[in-house]
Design an enzyme around this catalytic site. Structure first.
Site, short mmCIF file in Angstrom:
data_model
loop_
_atom_site.label_atom_id
_atom_site.label_comp_id
_atom_site.label_asym_id
_atom_site.label_seq_id
_atom_site.Cartn_x
_atom_site.Cartn_y
_atom_site.Cartn_z
N GLY A 14 114.96 22.13 72.17
CA GLY A 14 114.62 23.51 72.54
C GLY A 14 115.62 24.56 72.11
O GLY A 14 115.68 25.62 72.72
N SER A 15 116.36 24.29 71.03
CA SER A 15 117.31 25.33 70.59
C SER A 15 116.57 26.55 70.05
O SER A 15 117.04 27.68 70.20
CB SER A 15 118.31 24.77 69.57
OG SER A 15 117.68 24.49 68.35
N ASN A 16 115.41 26.35 69.45
CA ASN A 16 114.63 27.51 68.99
C ASN A 16 114.02 28.28 70.16
O ASN A 16 113.95 29.51 70.14
CB ASN A 16 113.55 27.09 68.00
CG ASN A 16 114.12 26.88 66.61
OD1 ASN A 16 114.37 27.83 65.89
ND2 ASN A 16 114.38 25.63 66.26
N LYS A 64 92.54 14.07 72.12
CA LYS A 64 93.27 15.33 71.94
C LYS A 64 92.45 16.48 72.53
O LYS A 64 92.98 17.38 73.17
CB LYS A 64 93.48 15.56 70.44
CG LYS A 64 94.48 16.65 70.10
CD LYS A 64 94.58 16.85 68.60
CE LYS A 64 95.36 15.78 67.91
NZ LYS A 64 96.81 15.91 68.03
N MET A 89 105.91 18.18 68.57
CA MET A 89 105.75 17.02 67.69
C MET A 89 104.32 16.49 67.60
O MET A 89 104.11 15.35 67.21
CB MET A 89 106.70 15.90 68.14
CG MET A 89 108.17 16.28 68.07
SD MET A 89 108.67 16.87 66.44
CE MET A 89 108.75 15.31 65.56
N ILE A 91 100.16 17.11 66.30
CA ILE A 91 99.28 17.90 65.45
C ILE A 91 98.33 18.67 66.35
O ILE A 91 97.74 18.11 67.28
CB ILE A 91 98.51 16.98 64.48
CG1 ILE A 91 99.51 16.33 63.52
CG2 ILE A 91 97.44 17.75 63.72
CD1 ILE A 91 98.95 15.20 62.71
N VAL A 92 98.24 19.97 66.10
CA VAL A 92 97.35 20.81 66.92
C VAL A 92 95.91 20.55 66.49
O VAL A 92 95.59 20.53 65.31
CB VAL A 92 97.74 22.30 66.74
CG1 VAL A 92 96.76 23.20 67.47
CG2 VAL A 92 99.17 22.54 67.25
N ASN A 106 104.26 28.26 63.51
CA ASN A 106 105.21 27.14 63.57
C ASN A 106 106.45 27.47 62.76
O ASN A 106 106.40 28.28 61.84
CB ASN A 106 104.53 25.89 62.97
CG ASN A 106 105.40 24.66 63.04
OD1 ASN A 106 106.07 24.42 64.05
ND2 ASN A 106 105.41 23.87 61.98
N HIS A 108 109.36 25.45 60.44
CA HIS A 108 109.56 24.16 59.79
C HIS A 108 110.86 24.21 58.98
O HIS A 108 111.09 25.18 58.25
CB HIS A 108 108.36 23.87 58.87
CG HIS A 108 108.45 22.53 58.23
ND1 HIS A 108 108.13 21.36 58.90
CD2 HIS A 108 108.86 22.16 56.99
CE1 HIS A 108 108.33 20.34 58.09
NE2 HIS A 108 108.76 20.79 56.93
C1 GRF Z 1 113.44 22.59 64.34
O1 GRF Z 1 114.25 22.20 63.27
C2 GRF Z 1 112.09 23.06 63.85
O2 GRF Z 1 112.12 23.61 62.59
C3 GRF Z 1 111.30 21.77 63.81
O3 GRF Z 1 111.75 21.03 64.93
C4 GRF Z 1 113.09 21.40 65.22
C5 GRF Z 1 113.14 21.74 66.68
O4 GRF Z 1 114.45 21.92 67.15
N1 GRF Z 1 109.89 22.04 63.82
P1 GRF Z 1 114.74 22.53 68.59
O5 GRF Z 1 114.00 21.66 69.61
O6 GRF Z 1 114.23 23.94 68.60
O7 GRF Z 1 116.22 22.43 68.75
#
Ligand code: GRF
Length: 188
Positions: A14-16, A64, A89, A91-92, A106, A108
């Site tokens: 969850g760093s993003n 799903k 993680m 697929i939607v 998303n 990536h």
């Molecule tokens: C990120 O590198 C994002 O690009 C990919 O999964 C990773 C998630 O990292 N889809 P975090 O959980 O946000 O740290």
């Protein structure tokens, strides 16, 4: 003024999610976190920010469509208009895609269309490219194939390990994602 309501979907650290929450001028409210992994560290982060979580275990559903129908109900209860995937993680499927058409985004860790799918950083590292990067894109039925919204390159240095490359890519992600979200919402 009432802000736009949005959800973040995440499965891991969850760093993003944190970068989105920490961004000062975000023009939407993150009103719910959706997580498919009951042990994910992102859940503690959501709690810290006072964001309610919806946690589900996909194995408990026969399809799903079943769990996505339940998610759509929860999202509607929270008035969610946009979905931002941040390390989600799964697929939607069609249920979410058709409900939130052109409103699921998303991030990536590669310059798509290069290195789609899992472990994009490892794929780029193994391939020995001198440049990879980050892409923010809309979701469609494919894996990392939807229309690209923004991209930023990251150089691969000769002395890089996979870990140092990952750290630099994530720094770019944390800056690019919230800025792109704001641009997208301003233009929508
Ligand atoms: C990120 O590198 C994002 O690009 C990919 O999964 C990773 C998630 O990292 N889809 P975090 O959980 O946000 O740290």
């Amino acid at each position: 003024m009432k802000k736009i309501n949005a959800a973040v979907f995440a499965s891991g650290s969850g760093s993003n999610f944190e970068a989105i929450m920490e961004f000062d001028d975000l023009i939407c409210d993150i009103v719910v976190l959706v997580c498919d992994n009951p042990g994910a560290p992102v859940l503690e982060k959501a709690e810290r920010y006072g964001v309610p979580s919806v946690v589900f275990n996909a194995k408990e559903y026969s399809s799903k469509a079943n769990y996505e129908t339940l998610l759509v109900r929860e999202l509607r209860e929270h008035g969610v208009e946009w979905i931002f995937l941040a390390g989600y993680m799964r697929i939607v499927g069609n249920t979410l895609l058709s409900t939130y058409e052109n409103r699921i985004v998303n991030i990536h860790p590669s310059l798509l269309p290069s290195f789609p799918g899992k472990d994009a950083i490892g794929q780029a590292y193994q391939a020995g490219v001198d440049e990879t990067g980050v892409t923010v894109h809309f979701i469609d039925e494919g894996i990392d194939t939807g229309p690209i919204i923004s991209q930023e390159p990251v150089q691969v240095n000769p002395e890089d390990t996979k870990q140092t490359l990952k750290e630099r890519i994530q720094q770019v992600e944390h800056r690019l994602y919230p800025v792109t979200i704001n641009q997208l919402l301003r233009n929508s």
